[in-house]
Design a protein around this motif. Structure first.
Motif, PDB file in Angstrom:
ATOM      1  N   ILE A   1       9.617 -61.512   3.266  1.00 41.01           N
ATOM      2  CA  ILE A   1      10.997 -61.941   2.986  1.00 41.01           C
ATOM      3  C   ILE A   1      11.458 -61.380   1.641  1.00 41.01           C
ATOM      4  CG2 ILE A   1      12.456 -63.957   2.422  1.00 41.01           C
ATOM      5  CD1 ILE A   1      11.890 -63.999   5.338  1.00 41.01           C
ATOM      6  N   VAL A   2      12.670 -60.810   1.634  1.00 35.11           N
ATOM      7  CA  VAL A   2      13.282 -60.355   0.384  1.00 35.11           C
ATOM      8  C   VAL A   2      14.698 -60.918   0.316  1.00 35.11           C
ATOM      9  CG1 VAL A   2      13.950 -58.389  -1.049  1.00 35.11           C
ATOM     10  CG2 VAL A   2      12.034 -58.161   0.519  1.00 35.11           C
ATOM     11  N   GLY A   3      15.028 -61.527  -0.826  1.00 35.96           N
ATOM     12  CA  GLY A   3      16.387 -62.011  -1.032  1.00 35.96           C
ATOM     13  C   GLY A   3      17.202 -60.981  -1.795  1.00 35.96           C
ATOM     14  N   PHE A   4      18.465 -60.856  -1.404  1.00 38.00           N
ATOM     15  CA  PHE A   4      19.421 -59.998  -2.117  1.00 38.00           C
ATOM     16  C   PHE A   4      20.462 -60.946  -2.710  1.00 38.00           C
ATOM     17  CE2 PHE A   4      17.386 -57.185   0.791  1.00 38.00           C
ATOM     18  CZ  PHE A   4      17.616 -55.870   0.418  1.00 38.00           C
ATOM     19  N   TRP A   5      20.519 -61.018  -4.035  1.00 32.37           N
ATOM     20  CA  TRP A   5      21.388 -61.996  -4.720  1.00 32.37           C
ATOM     21  C   TRP A   5      22.422 -61.224  -5.520  1.00 32.37           C
ATOM     22  CZ3 TRP A   5      23.129 -63.619  -9.444  1.00 32.37           C
ATOM     23  CH2 TRP A   5      23.485 -64.967  -9.594  1.00 32.37           C
ATOM     24  N   ILE A   6      23.693 -61.386  -5.161  1.00 36.90           N
ATOM     25  CA  ILE A   6      24.768 -60.590  -5.751  1.00 36.90           C
ATOM     26  C   ILE A   6      25.651 -61.462  -6.633  1.00 36.90           C
ATOM     27  CG2 ILE A   6      26.758 -59.094  -5.251  1.00 36.90           C
ATOM     28  CD1 ILE A   6      25.391 -58.957  -2.297  1.00 36.90           C
ATOM     29  N   ALA A   7      25.771 -61.104  -7.912  1.00 34.45           N
ATOM     30  CA  ALA A   7      26.641 -61.846  -8.829  1.00 34.45           C
ATOM     31  C   ALA A   7      28.088 -61.431  -8.592  1.00 34.45           C
ATOM     32  CB  ALA A   7      26.237 -61.557 -10.276  1.00 34.45           C
ATOM     33  N   LEU A   8      28.933 -62.380  -8.198  1.00 36.50           N
ATOM     34  CA  LEU A   8      30.358 -62.067  -7.979  1.00 36.50           C
ATOM     35  C   LEU A   8      31.177 -62.355  -9.231  1.00 36.50           C
ATOM     36  CD1 LEU A   8      30.767 -63.356  -4.329  1.00 36.50           C
ATOM     37  CD2 LEU A   8      29.974 -61.152  -5.179  1.00 36.50           C
ATOM     38  N   GLU A   9      30.515 -62.988 -10.214  1.00 32.13           N
ATOM     39  CA  GLU A   9      31.064 -63.206 -11.554  1.00 32.13           C
ATOM     40  C   GLU A   9      29.883 -63.036 -12.492  1.00 32.13           C
ATOM     41  OE1 GLU A   9      34.108 -66.683 -11.552  1.00 32.13           O
ATOM     42  OE2 GLU A   9      32.416 -67.376 -10.378  1.00 32.13           O
ATOM     43  N   ASP A  10      30.133 -62.811 -13.762  1.00 28.62           N
ATOM     44  CA  ASP A  10      29.019 -62.740 -14.715  1.00 28.62           C
ATOM     45  C   ASP A  10      28.195 -64.024 -14.618  1.00 28.62           C
ATOM     46  OD1 ASP A  10      30.195 -60.400 -15.497  1.00 28.62           O
ATOM     47  OD2 ASP A  10      30.850 -61.110 -17.479  1.00 28.62           O
ATOM     48  N   ALA A  11      26.881 -63.877 -14.526  1.00 23.79           N
ATOM     49  CA  ALA A  11      25.982 -65.039 -14.536  1.00 23.79           C
ATOM     50  C   ALA A  11      25.321 -65.072 -15.906  1.00 23.79           C
ATOM     51  CB  ALA A  11      24.948 -64.917 -13.426  1.00 23.79           C
ATOM     52  N   THR A  12      25.508 -66.170 -16.621  1.00 28.61           N
ATOM     53  CA  THR A  12      25.023 -66.282 -17.998  1.00 28.61           C
ATOM     54  C   THR A  12      24.101 -67.490 -18.127  1.00 28.61           C
ATOM     55  OG1 THR A  12      26.844 -67.744 -18.642  1.00 28.61           O
ATOM     56  CG2 THR A  12      27.240 -65.367 -18.820  1.00 28.61           C
ATOM     57  N   LYS A  13      23.432 -67.608 -19.266  1.00 28.24           N
ATOM     58  CA  LYS A  13      22.603 -68.799 -19.485  1.00 28.24           C
ATOM     59  C   LYS A  13      23.459 -70.060 -19.454  1.00 28.24           C
ATOM     60  CE  LYS A  13      19.525 -67.483 -22.976  1.00 28.24           C
ATOM     61  NZ  LYS A  13      18.392 -67.577 -23.840  1.00 28.24           N
ATOM     62  N   GLU A  14      24.717 -69.925 -19.902  1.00 29.94           N
ATOM     63  CA  GLU A  14      25.608 -71.096 -19.967  1.00 29.94           C
ATOM     64  C   GLU A  14      26.051 -71.565 -18.582  1.00 29.94           C
ATOM     65  OE1 GLU A  14      24.792 -69.446 -23.393  1.00 29.94           O
ATOM     66  OE2 GLU A  14      26.028 -68.250 -22.025  1.00 29.94           O
ATOM     67  N   ASN A  15      26.330 -70.610 -17.674  1.00 35.38           N
ATOM     68  CA  ASN A  15      26.887 -71.054 -16.389  1.00 35.38           C
ATOM     69  C   ASN A  15      25.866 -71.060 -15.254  1.00 35.38           C
ATOM     70  OD1 ASN A  15      26.701 -68.395 -15.517  1.00 35.38           O
ATOM     71  ND2 ASN A  15      28.897 -68.084 -15.242  1.00 35.38           N
ATOM     72  N   GLY A  16      24.581 -70.970 -15.586  1.00 34.48           N
ATOM     73  CA  GLY A  16      23.578 -71.209 -14.551  1.00 34.48           C
ATOM     74  C   GLY A  16      22.960 -69.975 -13.922  1.00 34.48           C
ATOM     75  N   CYS A  17      22.656 -68.946 -14.721  1.00 28.85           N
ATOM     76  CA  CYS A  17      21.990 -67.755 -14.179  1.00 28.85           C
ATOM     77  C   CYS A  17      20.602 -68.115 -13.636  1.00 28.85           C
ATOM     78  CB  CYS A  17      21.864 -66.668 -15.254  1.00 28.85           C
ATOM     79  SG  CYS A  17      20.656 -67.028 -16.558  1.00 28.85           S
ATOM     80  N   LEU A  18      20.008 -67.189 -12.900  1.00 34.24           N
ATOM     81  CA  LEU A  18      18.662 -67.417 -12.356  1.00 34.24           C
ATOM     82  C   LEU A  18      17.602 -67.245 -13.445  1.00 34.24           C
ATOM     83  CD1 LEU A  18      18.901 -65.470  -8.955  1.00 34.24           C
ATOM     84  CD2 LEU A  18      19.337 -67.890  -9.397  1.00 34.24           C
ATOM     85  N   TRP A  19      16.511 -68.007 -13.307  1.00 32.48           N
ATOM     86  CA  TRP A  19      15.335 -67.887 -14.175  1.00 32.48           C
ATOM     87  C   TRP A  19      14.126 -67.644 -13.284  1.00 32.48           C
ATOM     88  CZ3 TRP A  19      15.093 -69.627 -19.609  1.00 32.48           C
ATOM     89  CH2 TRP A  19      16.340 -70.024 -20.127  1.00 32.48           C
TER      90      TRP A  19
END
Length: 291
Positions: A170-188
């Motif tokens: 399984i491979v996930g493809f995750w596309i940011a449609l807006e900037d993802a930042t530490k403040e708004n909940g980016c992936l870790w």
């Protein structure tokens, strides 16, 4: 250019994830955002379907499990809400476009915009570079991560929910449609955590059980210090190995963090678990990624 491409994929196999900035254009991102606005504007929410979506285990069992709506969403376009946005009667306490948590799980099959993105030539080319011979798309989701209320997603592995034999398919493809930042909940992510197998599975419960799904095994306690944040700009793509451990925090900022994500399975020599919540249906067998 063959030489050029090898370091990133080497990185993917080493870390279990790979960040590809500016994979999609701003226009492609905006086309997905405006399409989702149209879908939400037309959304009719049957009262019995107003299940808040949660990632805490017990609530997962209640909200998703008792909900046939969730279990049968694999071949449909359905709506899942943040906690606290509906009153006891199931009426919205905030504007409906601000209340929704995610839309899943077949946008890639039934919506022309998301279908085109999922099967875009550059995604197919990336699949070939990854060495996928018979990749099929198993599910897709539009994730809103609403300002102020976009809930945390606790540490997990995607293979917990999408189990295959053998693992590693399984491979996930995750596309940011807006900037993802530490403040708004980016992936870790915990780099390298995709090499230890999986510790927990969500399976369909025996018929007659009080919930539709149950968890087998348990999520180990992960060390917060092992996680690294992956902020990414609008249009960026994160490739996610099915067994890498990742999470996202609550969005406490004033900006949303929209993302479109889909999961691909290498179907060659692979068995999709009959116990997975998500099953291919006669109406929607898993479509080939390659067109």
């Amino acid at each position: 250019s063959g030489e050029q491409q090898s370091p990133p994929l080497f990185q993917f196999h080493k870390d279990g994830f790979l960040v590809l900035e500016q994979f999609f254009s701003a226009e492609e991102c905006d086309s997905m955002r405006s399409q989702i606005q149209r879908i939400v504007a037309e959304m009719e929410v049957p009262p019995h379907c107003r299940t808040a979506f949660s990632t805490k285990e017990e609530e997962q069992l209640q909200a998703q499990g008792s909900s046939d709506y969730f279990l049968t969403s694999g071949d449909k376009i359905r709506f899942f809400f943040e906690k606290g946005v509906l009153d006891e009667k199931g009426d919205f306490l905030v504007a409906k476009e601000k209340s929704i948590s995610k839309i899943g799980h077949a946008l890639h099959a039934y919506d022309p915009v998301f279908k085109q993105i999922t099967h875009s030539p550059k995604v197919q080319e990336l699949g070939r570079k990854l060495g996928l011979e018979r990749p099929v798309v198993v599910q897709s989701m539009y994730i809103f991560k609403q300002p102020g209320i976009g809930g945390e997603v606790t540490p997990h592995q995607d293979a917990t929910f999408l189990h295959t034999e053998p693992l590693g398919r399984i491979v996930g493809f995750w596309i940011a449609l807006e900037d993802a930042t530490k403040e708004n909940g980016c992936l870790w992510f915990i780099p390298g955590s995709h090499t230890n197998g999986i510790s927990r599975r969500m399976v369909r419960a025996a018929s007659g059980a009080s919930t539709c799904v149950e968890f087998v095994g348990s999520e180990p306690a992960y060390d917060d210090k092992q996680f690294i944040p992956l902020p990414i700009s609008k249009g960026g793509l994160i490739l996610i190995h099915g067994e890498v451990v990742h999470k996202s925090e609550l969005n406490s900022s004033e900006s949303s963090r929209h993302a479109f994500t889909f999961h691909v399975m290498e179907a060659k020599d692979t068995t999709w678990s009959k116990e997975n919540w998500l099953q291919p249906t006669p109406e929607l067998p898993f479509p080939s990624l390659y067109t």
